[in-house]
Design a protein around this motif. Structure first.
Motif, PDB file in Angstrom:
ATOM      1  N   ALA A  27       6.898  -2.973   2.009  1.00  0.00           N
ATOM      2  CA  ALA A  27       6.422  -2.556   0.685  1.00  0.00           C
ATOM      3  C   ALA A  27       5.780  -3.724  -0.048  1.00  0.00           C
ATOM      4  N   ASN A  28       6.406  -4.903   0.047  1.00  0.00           N
ATOM      5  CA  ASN A  28       5.832  -6.098  -0.584  1.00  0.00           C
ATOM      6  C   ASN A  28       4.432  -6.366  -0.028  1.00  0.00           C
ATOM      7  N   PHE A  29       4.318  -6.317   1.288  1.00  0.00           N
ATOM      8  CA  PHE A  29       3.041  -6.568   1.968  1.00  0.00           C
ATOM      9  C   PHE A  29       1.978  -5.566   1.523  1.00  0.00           C
ATOM     10  N   ALA A  30       2.312  -4.276   1.600  1.00  0.00           N
ATOM     11  CA  ALA A  30       1.334  -3.229   1.264  1.00  0.00           C
ATOM     12  C   ALA A  30       0.909  -3.321  -0.199  1.00  0.00           C
ATOM     13  N   TYR A  31       1.860  -3.624  -1.086  1.00  0.00           N
ATOM     14  CA  TYR A  31       1.546  -3.733  -2.512  1.00  0.00           C
ATOM     15  C   TYR A  31       0.531  -4.851  -2.763  1.00  0.00           C
ATOM     16  N   HIS A  32       0.751  -6.002  -2.157  1.00  0.00           N
ATOM     17  CA  HIS A  32      -0.170  -7.124  -2.398  1.00  0.00           C
ATOM     18  C   HIS A  32      -1.536  -6.885  -1.746  1.00  0.00           C
ATOM     19  N   VAL A  33      -1.560  -6.222  -0.592  1.00  0.00           N
ATOM     20  CA  VAL A  33      -2.854  -5.846   0.007  1.00  0.00           C
ATOM     21  C   VAL A  33      -3.642  -4.972  -0.959  1.00  0.00           C
ATOM     22  N   SER A  34      -2.946  -4.026  -1.600  1.00  0.00           N
ATOM     23  CA  SER A  34      -3.625  -3.135  -2.552  1.00  0.00           C
ATOM     24  C   SER A  34      -4.194  -3.919  -3.728  1.00  0.00           C
ATOM     25  N   GLN A  35      -3.520  -5.021  -4.110  1.00  0.00           N
ATOM     26  CA  GLN A  35      -4.029  -5.843  -5.212  1.00  0.00           C
ATOM     27  C   GLN A  35      -5.317  -6.581  -4.822  1.00  0.00           C
ATOM     28  N   ALA A 250      -0.117 -10.840   3.205  1.00  0.00           N
ATOM     29  CA  ALA A 250      -1.033  -9.849   2.625  1.00  0.00           C
ATOM     30  C   ALA A 250      -2.363 -10.482   2.225  1.00  0.00           C
ATOM     31  N   ALA A 251      -2.297 -11.626   1.560  1.00  0.00           N
ATOM     32  CA  ALA A 251      -3.523 -12.300   1.133  1.00  0.00           C
ATOM     33  C   ALA A 251      -4.353 -12.734   2.340  1.00  0.00           C
TER      34      ALA A 251
END
Length: 292
Positions: A27-35, A250-251
């Motif tokens: 969830a952390n990974f997907a959230y930051h990708v969306s950002q 993610a970044a």
């Protein structure tokens, strides 16, 4: 870029003395990708209970696309206790919802649209979720040229050589930290050489496109065939380090998918994880200068 970036695995609550916080690397990974402006999705499972409903509501409120199945197991929790020296001790509950992520027709369809996926070892401790992760990876079309990221993420004793070996064979990008590298090296039988040599061995043995090694305050490396990128860790005032590694991944992946060079992606990843360390919790809102 066409297609989705998927974070797959555990969704849970960290239960701390001061209260509970939503957790789970996918969830952390997907959230930051969306950002970073890319379409992302978190895949996991929760129970039909108040904690499970709250996870779904929390992710929805963040605008995060998710495929969270409800299964007849309790929603995952991690009991976090702080000892007298201030050191946290973790108890990750077993046989919970995210151990039992089902493989469904909708997950098969999601795989067809996936251009990158990140998974770890923790979500593979149970055979049900492990098989689902492996079937999902198999279902991603080769023509998507997917980035398949194995973020090792060793927790307690929830891993073994077979799971690690299979995951390294399936991924084309490996992310590991210095402590995990020591553990893996002992397990795989080459403990007596320096960290960089171990990375070169893994890169060649598993025919990886990239290997990311993070070393805490001692910087980070990205190994690609014939080249290595190094970035020092910025000195910042740390609020907590929760989710910093996930934001790094993610970044980095977001920048690679946008066509940036390894050096550019590495620099952005380091800046992003340093910023997350200055904020409480794993999912702070990132400033525009980081995500543009």
């Amino acid at each position: 870029m066409k297609g989705l970036v998927v974070g797959m695995g555990e969704a849970l609550w960290d239960v701390l003395p001061e209260g509970k916080k939503i957790g789970g690397a996918p969830a952390n990974f997907a959230y930051h990708v969306s950002q970073f402006g890319l379409p992302s999705c978190v895949v996991s499972a929760v129970g039909d209970d108040a904690l499970g409903h709250e996870i779904v509501e929390n992710l929805t409120s963040k605008g995060l696309t998710h495929q969270i199945d409800t299964v007849p197991y309790p929603t995952g929790t991690v009991q976090v206790e702080i000892d007298q020296a201030g050191v946290p001790q973790y108890e990750i509950k077993e046989n919970v919802a995210w151990d039992n992520i089902p493989y469904t027709d909708s997950l098969e369809k999601l795989a067809g649209k996936t251009t990158a996926v990140c998974f770890g070892s923790l979500a593979q401790r149970n055979v049900v979720s492990r098989n689902t992760i492996n079937r999902f990876l198999d279902a991603i079309p080769v023509e998507n040229k997917p980035l398949i990221v194995f973020d090792v993420n060793l927790r307690q004793g929830f891993y073994n050589k077979e799971i690690l070996c299979n995951s390294m064979k399936r991924c084309n990008i490996l992310k590991i930290n210095d402590e995990e590298l020591v553990t893996v090296s002992r397990m795989f039988g080459y403990p007596g050489i320096d960290l960089q040599d171990k990375c070169w061995i893994l890169l060649g043995k598993y025919n990886l496109q990239m290997l990311i090694l993070t070393c805490g305050i001692n910087g980070s490396y990205v190994f690609t065939p014939g080249n290595v990128s190094f970035q020092p860790t910025p000195k910042v005032e740390v609020a907590d380090t929760v989710g910093a590694g996930d934001s790094f991944t993610a970044a980095f992946i977001s920048c690679i998918l946008k066509g940036k060079s390894v050096a550019e992606a590495h620099s952005k990843a380091v800046q992003t994880s340093a910023y997350v360390c200055t904020k409480k919790g794993a999912m702070p809102l990132l400033p525009v200068e980081l995500t543009d």
